[in-house]
Motif scaffolding. Sequence first.
Motif, PDB file in Angstrom:
ATOM      1  N   VAL A 193       5.815  -0.666  -1.699  1.00 25.96           N
ATOM      2  CA  VAL A 193       6.910  -0.862  -2.653  1.00 25.96           C
ATOM      3  C   VAL A 193       6.854   0.190  -3.758  1.00 25.96           C
ATOM      4  N   ALA A 194       5.641   0.459  -4.272  1.00 21.86           N
ATOM      5  CA  ALA A 194       5.498   1.431  -5.357  1.00 21.86           C
ATOM      6  C   ALA A 194       5.897   2.828  -4.905  1.00 21.86           C
ATOM      7  N   PHE A 195       5.462   3.243  -3.718  1.00 20.67           N
ATOM      8  CA  PHE A 195       5.796   4.571  -3.220  1.00 20.67           C
ATOM      9  C   PHE A 195       7.295   4.703  -2.960  1.00 20.67           C
ATOM     10  N   THR A 196       7.901   3.650  -2.419  1.00 16.16           N
ATOM     11  CA  THR A 196       9.340   3.692  -2.155  1.00 16.16           C
ATOM     12  C   THR A 196      10.135   3.823  -3.453  1.00 16.16           C
ATOM     13  N   LEU A 197       9.774   3.034  -4.458  1.00 18.81           N
ATOM     14  CA  LEU A 197      10.456   3.129  -5.751  1.00 18.81           C
ATOM     15  C   LEU A 197      10.241   4.497  -6.390  1.00 18.81           C
ATOM     16  N   ALA A 198       9.009   5.027  -6.272  1.00 19.67           N
ATOM     17  CA  ALA A 198       8.711   6.334  -6.867  1.00 19.67           C
ATOM     18  C   ALA A 198       9.527   7.440  -6.209  1.00 19.67           C
ATOM     19  N   ILE A 199       9.671   7.386  -4.896  1.00 18.91           N
ATOM     20  CA  ILE A 199      10.402   8.432  -4.180  1.00 18.91           C
ATOM     21  C   ILE A 199      11.876   8.438  -4.585  1.00 18.91           C
ATOM     22  N   PHE A 200      12.538   7.277  -4.486  1.00 21.00           N
ATOM     23  CA  PHE A 200      13.982   7.243  -4.711  1.00 21.00           C
ATOM     24  C   PHE A 200      14.330   7.361  -6.192  1.00 21.00           C
TER      25      PHE A 200
ATOM     26  N   TYR B  15      -6.056  -9.773   1.038  1.00 20.69           N
ATOM     27  CA  TYR B  15      -6.165  -8.768  -0.020  1.00 20.69           C
ATOM     28  C   TYR B  15      -5.690  -7.402   0.475  1.00 20.69           C
ATOM     29  N   VAL B  16      -6.095  -7.040   1.702  1.00 16.79           N
ATOM     30  CA  VAL B  16      -5.676  -5.758   2.275  1.00 16.79           C
ATOM     31  C   VAL B  16      -4.160  -5.718   2.436  1.00 16.79           C
ATOM     32  N   CYS B  17      -3.577  -6.801   2.931  1.00 17.67           N
ATOM     33  CA  CYS B  17      -2.123  -6.852   3.109  1.00 17.67           C
ATOM     34  C   CYS B  17      -1.394  -6.745   1.774  1.00 17.67           C
ATOM     35  N   GLU B  18      -1.931  -7.401   0.744  1.00 14.60           N
ATOM     36  CA  GLU B  18      -1.309  -7.319  -0.581  1.00 14.60           C
ATOM     37  C   GLU B  18      -1.360  -5.897  -1.133  1.00 14.60           C
ATOM     38  N   VAL B  19      -2.499  -5.223  -0.959  1.00 17.09           N
ATOM     39  CA  VAL B  19      -2.627  -3.845  -1.438  1.00 17.09           C
ATOM     40  C   VAL B  19      -1.641  -2.936  -0.723  1.00 17.09           C
ATOM     41  N   LEU B  20      -1.550  -3.068   0.595  1.00 16.60           N
ATOM     42  CA  LEU B  20      -0.637  -2.227   1.365  1.00 16.60           C
ATOM     43  C   LEU B  20       0.818  -2.503   0.996  1.00 16.60           C
ATOM     44  N   LEU B  21       1.160  -3.775   0.774  1.00 20.38           N
ATOM     45  CA  LEU B  21       2.538  -4.116   0.433  1.00 20.38           C
ATOM     46  C   LEU B  21       2.901  -3.558  -0.941  1.00 20.38           C
ATOM     47  N   VAL B  22       2.013  -3.728  -1.902  1.00 18.70           N
ATOM     48  CA  VAL B  22       2.271  -3.199  -3.248  1.00 18.70           C
ATOM     49  C   VAL B  22       2.379  -1.677  -3.208  1.00 18.70           C
ATOM     50  N   ALA B  23       1.500  -1.021  -2.433  1.00 15.63           N
ATOM     51  CA  ALA B  23       1.548   0.440  -2.324  1.00 15.63           C
ATOM     52  C   ALA B  23       2.856   0.896  -1.699  1.00 15.63           C
TER      53      ALA B  23
ATOM     54  N   LEU C 260      -4.121   8.143   1.302  1.00 13.88           N
ATOM     55  CA  LEU C 260      -5.003   7.265   2.075  1.00 13.88           C
ATOM     56  C   LEU C 260      -6.401   7.208   1.459  1.00 13.88           C
ATOM     57  N   LEU C 261      -6.886   8.351   0.998  1.00 18.05           N
ATOM     58  CA  LEU C 261      -8.194   8.364   0.351  1.00 18.05           C
ATOM     59  C   LEU C 261      -8.177   7.572  -0.955  1.00 18.05           C
ATOM     60  N   VAL C 262      -7.093   7.706  -1.720  1.00 14.56           N
ATOM     61  CA  VAL C 262      -6.977   6.950  -2.974  1.00 14.56           C
ATOM     62  C   VAL C 262      -6.935   5.451  -2.684  1.00 14.56           C
ATOM     63  N   LEU C 263      -6.186   5.045  -1.670  1.00 12.84           N
ATOM     64  CA  LEU C 263      -6.107   3.631  -1.309  1.00 12.84           C
ATOM     65  C   LEU C 263      -7.463   3.097  -0.856  1.00 12.84           C
ATOM     66  N   ALA C 264      -8.173   3.892  -0.056  1.00  9.61           N
ATOM     67  CA  ALA C 264      -9.491   3.453   0.414  1.00  9.61           C
ATOM     68  C   ALA C 264     -10.463   3.302  -0.749  1.00  9.61           C
TER      69      ALA C 264
END
Length: 205
Positions: free
Chosen positions: A14-21, A4-12, A102-106
């Motif tokens: 991908v989402a941050f990378t797409l949002a930036i570019f 579950y932790v790995c899935e959350v980090l992976l989705v985050a 990091l706080l939002v993810l936690a």
Amino acid sequence: ILQYVCEVLLVALVAFTLAIFSGMFVSQKIGDLLVAQQNSSSQSASDTGGMAMPDRQGEGQWPGGRVDFIGGQQGLTQATAQDLDVSVGWAAILRLYGLGILLVLAASFFYMASPMLVTPLITGFTESIGSSAALMGIVGGMMNLCSLVCRPLAGNLADRMSKYRVSLIGALLMAAACAGYIMAPNAAVVVVSRIINGVGFACCS
């Protein structure tokens, strides 16, 4: 839990990378459009032949640019805007996606862990205290069904009062539901706890 932790980090990630570019691309396009509109307005003002009022000998002001008076005649030199740079440096991006993210993810992890870790286990637990297969299915889907029904009401409530209070109410309801799971002597208590959990989940999400 590790999955579950790995899935959350992976989705985050991908989402941050797409949002930036995508944000950089869209903001640059909007900036170029604004520059083109400004230059078009300046050119239109120049073509109308409007008079500039000089502020001192040899110089004057013109909308969107500068007017130079040379030899007693108005030689118009419209200043046109060049490229509008709206890019954000990596230092600013790292500050943005630093402690706050990091706080939002936690917070999201611990919030989602409460109902999501219970969901795959609750049906088996209900069977262990004497429920039928049909009731096991009802228990498994009860929280999501209640959350689906209550979310419009919770959203309306969040618009009328503090969102922090609504989230606090939801967190308390989910804690009460977990206590109900622990002390449940029969399947009926589990069903009621699932309903409470669904209402709390709707308030928090």
